[in-house]
Write an enzyme that holds these catalytic residues in place. Structure first.
Site, PDB file in Angstrom:
ATOM      1  N   HIS A 158      -6.890   5.860  10.191  1.00 28.25           N
ATOM      2  CA  HIS A 158      -5.986   7.013  10.076  1.00 28.25           C
ATOM      3  C   HIS A 158      -6.494   8.173   9.233  1.00 28.25           C
ATOM      4  O   HIS A 158      -5.831   9.220   9.173  1.00 28.25           O
ATOM      5  CB  HIS A 158      -4.606   6.588   9.556  1.00 28.25           C
TER       6      HIS A 158
ATOM      7  N   CYS B 210       2.950  -8.274  20.583  1.00 28.57           N
ATOM      8  CA  CYS B 210       2.693  -7.816  19.215  1.00 28.57           C
ATOM      9  C   CYS B 210       3.468  -8.727  18.267  1.00 28.57           C
ATOM     10  O   CYS B 210       4.700  -8.695  18.240  1.00 28.57           O
ATOM     11  CB  CYS B 210       3.137  -6.368  19.070  1.00 28.57           C
TER      12      CYS B 210
ATOM     13  N   GLY C  30       3.754  -6.772   8.599  1.00 29.85           N
ATOM     14  CA  GLY C  30       2.936  -7.446   7.601  1.00 29.85           C
ATOM     15  C   GLY C  30       1.447  -7.189   7.736  1.00 29.85           C
ATOM     16  O   GLY C  30       0.966  -6.639   8.718  1.00 29.85           O
ATOM     17  N   GLU C  31       0.716  -7.594   6.708  1.00 30.51           N
ATOM     18  CA  GLU C  31      -0.744  -7.512   6.659  1.00 30.51           C
ATOM     19  C   GLU C  31      -1.303  -8.913   6.913  1.00 30.51           C
ATOM     20  O   GLU C  31      -1.207  -9.800   6.061  1.00 30.51           O
ATOM     21  CB  GLU C  31      -1.195  -6.985   5.294  1.00 30.51           C
TER      22      GLU C  31
ATOM     23  N   CYS D 126       6.474  -5.964   4.262  1.00 30.77           N
ATOM     24  CA  CYS D 126       5.078  -5.610   3.995  1.00 30.77           C
ATOM     25  C   CYS D 126       4.960  -5.051   2.574  1.00 30.77           C
ATOM     26  O   CYS D 126       5.897  -4.452   2.050  1.00 30.77           O
ATOM     27  CB  CYS D 126       4.609  -4.566   5.010  1.00 30.77           C
TER      28      CYS D 126
ATOM     29  N   SER E 197      -5.213  -6.929  13.391  1.00 31.02           N
ATOM     30  CA  SER E 197      -5.296  -5.593  12.804  1.00 31.02           C
ATOM     31  C   SER E 197      -5.052  -5.669  11.303  1.00 31.02           C
ATOM     32  O   SER E 197      -4.080  -6.272  10.856  1.00 31.02           O
ATOM     33  CB  SER E 197      -4.253  -4.677  13.456  1.00 31.02           C
TER      34      SER E 197
ATOM     35  N   CYS F 131       4.539   1.439  17.987  1.00 29.46           N
ATOM     36  CA  CYS F 131       3.663   1.210  16.837  1.00 29.46           C
ATOM     37  C   CYS F 131       4.216   1.890  15.592  1.00 29.46           C
ATOM     38  O   CYS F 131       4.527   3.079  15.598  1.00 29.46           O
ATOM     39  CB  CYS F 131       2.275   1.752  17.165  1.00 29.46           C
TER      40      CYS F 131
ATOM     41  N   ASN G 262       4.876   7.767  16.132  1.00 23.66           N
ATOM     42  CA  ASN G 262       6.199   7.382  16.623  1.00 23.66           C
ATOM     43  C   ASN G 262       7.227   7.613  15.525  1.00 23.66           C
ATOM     44  O   ASN G 262       7.169   6.966  14.474  1.00 23.66           O
ATOM     45  CB  ASN G 262       6.192   5.911  17.040  1.00 23.66           C
TER      46      ASN G 262
ATOM     47  N   SER H 156      -6.780  -0.378  10.799  1.00 23.60           N
ATOM     48  CA  SER H 156      -5.795   0.690  10.705  1.00 23.60           C
ATOM     49  C   SER H 156      -6.376   1.763   9.784  1.00 23.60           C
ATOM     50  O   SER H 156      -6.240   1.697   8.562  1.00 23.60           O
ATOM     51  CB  SER H 156      -4.485   0.108  10.141  1.00 23.60           C
TER      52      SER H 156
ATOM     53  N   CYS I 238       4.473   4.444   8.266  1.00 21.47           N
ATOM     54  CA  CYS I 238       4.898   3.213   8.932  1.00 21.47           C
ATOM     55  C   CYS I 238       6.294   2.806   8.481  1.00 21.47           C
ATOM     56  O   CYS I 238       6.549   2.661   7.284  1.00 21.47           O
ATOM     57  CB  CYS I 238       3.893   2.101   8.636  1.00 21.47           C
TER      58      CYS I 238
END
Length: 402
Positions: free
Chosen positions: A246, A128, A190-191, A135, A222, A364, A321, A244, A142
């Site tokens: 959700h 990962c 980050g994006e 971000c 992602s 995650c 998480n 992502s 997150c």
């Protein structure tokens, strides 16, 4: 046209000594051009020399020009004077009880990222990687979103995360079989689509068959839904797409993923349906974090089935998480299984992701590199200065102290 944020700190650049260009982040054409620009290689031999260096850097993983034995000794010395192959500094290493590994990597003063290796994912193991330091998206579930954006990572800094992992896993030269690192996921800090140029160049380097040689089908990017860049991502990288998501309605997604206010769900789904190469062999992965009492009801599962109708997809259900200060709790296991059952009956693969690396905040949504905790090295230095050095047995594990 790509969206790239230039958020480098000019004062940091001014304070840092000039560094030799690092060749490991250059694409093949850029590498050949760099060799000719400094006058070390004539244009007619640049492509050949670039291929030699490429194999040494990305297949054998060397960090010393002197080891490139099929390059003339004089040229090796000249290359060492003009360029660099060094890895960034690994500040901290942590290994979870489940075998997950996390590295805190310092790319430059004040520029640190976390990278996580997860064994037994994909063919053998997944890395990962991060694309930014911090971000801008502020997704409320997150941990990374609580860290302000410092800057984009360069292609060299993205590739370096793969190289560090391979160093530590002992995977040089690049194995053809029985490799421990088989998949790359841009799901770290980050994006990625706000740094698409560097991400695309890094994927070109990582996927090259004469180097690291990880198939584009095993590289997943992602995004939280930067809709204008979706087509460019597919055309430039041929990477697998993960979203992502959700939530299934704009009101809730506006809260969980604030980027939704700019690119609402209907616009996002239209962009996904137009993703280049989309089909049963190249399904979109939808990531759905399970938040207790927020988005985990059977009704929301049915709404998700309706939303994804006609899209070749699989759905990763991610038990939330926890991280310090989080306002959410993980859904009960029964609720997650009931949610998955609705999706399965509709024909969607919906694996429940096993949390990995929670004990070292490597799971995650848990990555964060700015120090709200005292680093172990800093603590030891302070203790030495005070004459209070602790024994290794008495010291808490690095990385999780409050």
């Amino acid at each position: 046209m790509t969206t790239t944020l230039d958020l480098s700190r000019s004062r940091d650049a001014a304070a840092s000594p000039a560094r030799r260009p690092n060749l490991t982040g250059l694409t093949r054409p850029a590498l050949a051009a760099a060799l000719t620009e400094v006058g070390l290689v004539p244009p007619e031999k640049a492509k050949m020399r670039a291929s030699q260096l490429w194999r040494w850097m990305h297949h054998y993983g060397v960090t010393d020009f002197a080891r490139m034995t099929d390059v003339a000794k004089e040229l090796r010395a000249a290359l060492a004077g003009a360029f660099d192959l060094a890895r960034p500094e690994v500040v901290e290493r942590q290994i979870s009880v489940d075998g997950t590994r996390k590295w805190l990597i310092r790319m430059a003063p004040g520029v640190e990222v976390e990278t996580v290796y997860i064994p037994d994912v994909g063919r053998s193991g997944a890395l990962c990687v991060s694309s930014q330091v911090g971000c801008t998206l502020n997704c409320t579930f997150c941990h990374t979103g609580t860290q302000p954006l410092v800057r984009n990572l360069t292609a060299a800094e993205i590739v370096a995360q793969v190289q560090v992992a391979r160093d530590e896993l002992g995977e040089w030269p690049s194995p053809k079989e029985d490799r421990r690192l088989s998949n790359i996921v841009f799901m770290g800090m980050g994006e990625p689509l706000y740094n698409l140029d560097s991400v695309a160049d890094a994927i070109d380097i990582i996927a090259d068959n004469e180097g690291i040689a990880i198939s584009r089908r095993r590289i997943t990017v992602s995004t939280s839904g930067v809709v204008p860049e979706l087509r460019a991502l597919g055309e430039r990288t041929q990477a697998m797409l993960a979203i992502s998501l959700h939530a299934t309605n704009d009101a809730l997604r506006d809260e969980l993923v604030p980027l939704n206010r700019k690119y609402p769900i209907a616009e996002l789904m239209a962009g996904i349906r137009a993703y280049p190469g989309l089909g049963n062999a190249r399904r979109v992965t939808f990531e759905y974090v399970m938040l207790k009492g927020v988005n985990d009801s059977p009704a929301e599962a049915r709404a998700l089935v309706k939303l994804l109708s006609g899209v070749p997809a699989k759905i990763n259900l991610i038990p939330f998480n926890p991280w310090p200060g989080s306002p959410y709790a993980c859904s009960d296991w029964g609720a997650i299984e009931a949610f998955a059952a609705v999706l399965n009956r509709a024909g969607y693969a919906s694996p429940i992701r096993t949390p990995r690396g929670r004990d070292i905040l490597a799971a995650c949504g848990q990555l964060k590199s700015d120090s709200e905790k005292e680093r172990a090295s800093v603590r030891r230095a302070r203790e030495r200065a005070a004459g209070l050095q602790k024994t290794p047995e008495a010291a808490p594990a690095p990385g999780n102290e409050p």
